[in-house]
Enzyme design. Sequence first.
Site, PDB file in Angstrom:
ATOM      1  N   CYS A   2     -10.545   1.520   4.245  1.00  0.00           N
ATOM      2  CA  CYS A   2     -11.148   0.353   4.872  1.00  0.00           C
ATOM      3  C   CYS A   2     -11.927   0.759   6.109  1.00  0.00           C
ATOM      4  O   CYS A   2     -12.113   1.937   6.393  1.00  0.00           O
ATOM      5  CB  CYS A   2     -10.065  -0.660   5.251  1.00  0.00           C
ATOM      6  N   LEU A  45     -11.072  -2.719   1.583  1.00  0.00           N
ATOM      7  CA  LEU A  45     -11.323  -2.212   0.242  1.00  0.00           C
ATOM      8  C   LEU A  45      -9.983  -2.182  -0.467  1.00  0.00           C
ATOM      9  O   LEU A  45      -9.078  -1.435  -0.094  1.00  0.00           O
ATOM     10  CB  LEU A  45     -11.936  -0.804   0.288  1.00  0.00           C
ATOM     11  N   ILE A  48      -4.269  -0.715  -3.062  1.00  0.00           N
ATOM     12  CA  ILE A  48      -2.851  -0.970  -3.365  1.00  0.00           C
ATOM     13  C   ILE A  48      -2.531  -2.418  -3.001  1.00  0.00           C
ATOM     14  O   ILE A  48      -2.827  -2.855  -1.889  1.00  0.00           O
ATOM     15  CB  ILE A  48      -1.928  -0.024  -2.569  1.00  0.00           C
ATOM     16  N   ASN A  70      -6.668   1.991   8.136  1.00  0.00           N
ATOM     17  CA  ASN A  70      -7.558   2.608   7.153  1.00  0.00           C
ATOM     18  C   ASN A  70      -6.863   3.837   6.589  1.00  0.00           C
ATOM     19  O   ASN A  70      -6.448   4.716   7.343  1.00  0.00           O
ATOM     20  CB  ASN A  70      -8.875   3.009   7.832  1.00  0.00           C
ATOM     21  N   GLY A  71      -6.714   3.909   5.275  1.00  0.00           N
ATOM     22  CA  GLY A  71      -6.136   5.101   4.673  1.00  0.00           C
ATOM     23  C   GLY A  71      -5.135   4.799   3.587  1.00  0.00           C
ATOM     24  O   GLY A  71      -5.114   3.700   3.015  1.00  0.00           O
ATOM     25  N   ASP A  95       1.103  -0.436   1.416  1.00  0.00           N
ATOM     26  CA  ASP A  95       1.565   0.580   2.356  1.00  0.00           C
ATOM     27  C   ASP A  95       1.351   0.151   3.806  1.00  0.00           C
ATOM     28  O   ASP A  95       2.020   0.652   4.714  1.00  0.00           O
ATOM     29  CB  ASP A  95       0.884   1.922   2.085  1.00  0.00           C
TER      30      ASP A  95
END
Length: 613
Positions: A2, A45, A48, A70-71, A95
Amino acid sequence: MCGIFGFNFDDKELLRRMGSVLKHRGLDGSGYYSDMKVSLGHRRLKIIDLSDRAKQPMPNEDSSIWLTYNGEIYNFKELKEELEKKGHDFISNTDSEVIIHAYEEFGFSFVKKLRGMFAFALYDSNRDLLILIRDRIGIKPLYYFFDGEDFIFASEIKAILKHVKPRPDFTAIDQFFTYQFPLGPGTMFDGIKKVNPGEVLIYNLKTKILKNEKYWELKLEFGKESEGFYIKKIEELLKESIKMRLRSDVSLGLYLSGGLDSSYIAALASELNPEIKTFTIGFNHASDETDYAKKTAEHLGLEHKEIMVKPGEKELLPRITWHLDMPVANVAAVPTYIMAKNSKKYLTVALTGDGGDEIFAGYDKYRLMVLRQKLKFLPHFLKKIGVKAASIKLKPETSGRLEEFLLGDEIDAYLSYSSSFTENEKNELYKGIRAQNQKENLTRYFHMDLPLLQKLLNLDIKTLLPDDYLMKVDKMTMASAIEARVPLLDHRIVEFAMSIPPSLKIRGTKTKYIFRKAMAKKLPREIINRKKHGFNLPTEDWLENGLEEIAIQMFDLGNPLINTDYCRVIVSKFKTNPRYYSRQFWSSFSFFLWYKMYFEMERPSFNLNDYLS
């Protein structure tokens, strides 16, 4: 994957402008939170948990802690189970929520439990803290600006520039013309810095004090196990890493270059998911590796797609510059951008082979530096005779570099091989700034009591990867809203790789010796025994098809910091010694384009012709 952003004051209009400029990083939605102390934003984005329960910024149960993230945390399921046993309740399957509860449970030490790639901000309203954290290797970008009053952060510099007036950083510019990138925590913009890999940045909203703490440091001691032990462990760790990175609620594929790293990842990934698709890019030019990628995919029985590029792709340079927020000296950004753009219709997540050369010693510079060290016993006069003999067939500029490589100290040798411009060349290039002695920046890496190869790998893991290569991968893939995952840079693999004796990484003239041995049962000998190819754009073809005229026109417009006449000399000499002048051409040309975009134009343009008048 993201885009995140925020600051230490309330300004809803600025928040939305920052979100708008980062829209490409998250096309699936946006979210905002603000109070009188803090404003947070997020471009999403979906990877998950695709539901709205995973929307960000995300709060805890009583809204005292907020997260913009982000990640990917690849071990989030295991951490979630641990936290549930301790009484934490979850409302999503993402997550992101694990990060919040882990911070509640373990405090700042929670980050040591995370396994993945990440850059995030936590707002703890009870403690008046705004906390920025970046992953151990620096896979995900995170920038900030702090002038004593305003504290502002974002995934990309362009978002910070919605509030901060851009000013060039002369120290970073000199580093750029040396290494092709500025060393962290600096950036090409004065006052804007990177959060360092493996670092926690803590901003106190009451006292306005900013402090940083390291939560991870790479250990450089190596072991003495057998070859068989290291071979078995490489496959075991890499397969586990790939398995974790195959977790996704959206379409996933693999970027296959035909090189060792992506080929080995493809081999192991195919055992875990035989349906995984592979993609490669070519220019119909001697420099591409499409044949090797195709052979690897056929050997593994994988569905494979080739993306071929035409010479006109040089028109993309302004757009790529904007996405990078810095000059496109690393020309591999161009094919990475094109690959992501053309593969987006097939996937949202892509595995890549980045990082293998830096942890297993795949570059020629490592082999040559180690060979040079073995020649240290030779008398100085014999080395001078050798340089003089070799210089008969070399161009003067190449001969000068060779002399520095053989007769200087370790840092001189490294710079003579790796730098785009020598110090003397920079003095000719510059007009408004002064060349700096870059040896001081490298001293702490070379003065360690370690074997030379270990020092070189540590240097590249700490600088080349997070400051250049990984930023190229992140920003070029996120330009098309694709999440790139790098299995070789799981921190456990990096730690293990650095524990392997240097003698098992370079054996004689063979690079990546132990890594090739690990691949031996998975891939054809033709792939395993390949020399490092590297990716080179067809620059000579592009120059013949209009790029030379474009460069000359741009140089003729002038630049307050750069000597235009010297840039014209680079263009003319490129034709007679392209190997030497390729980096100098791309560095100077891309710098002119970047400087005009950020300091001379009212707003960035993606039309190359707009930079010629």
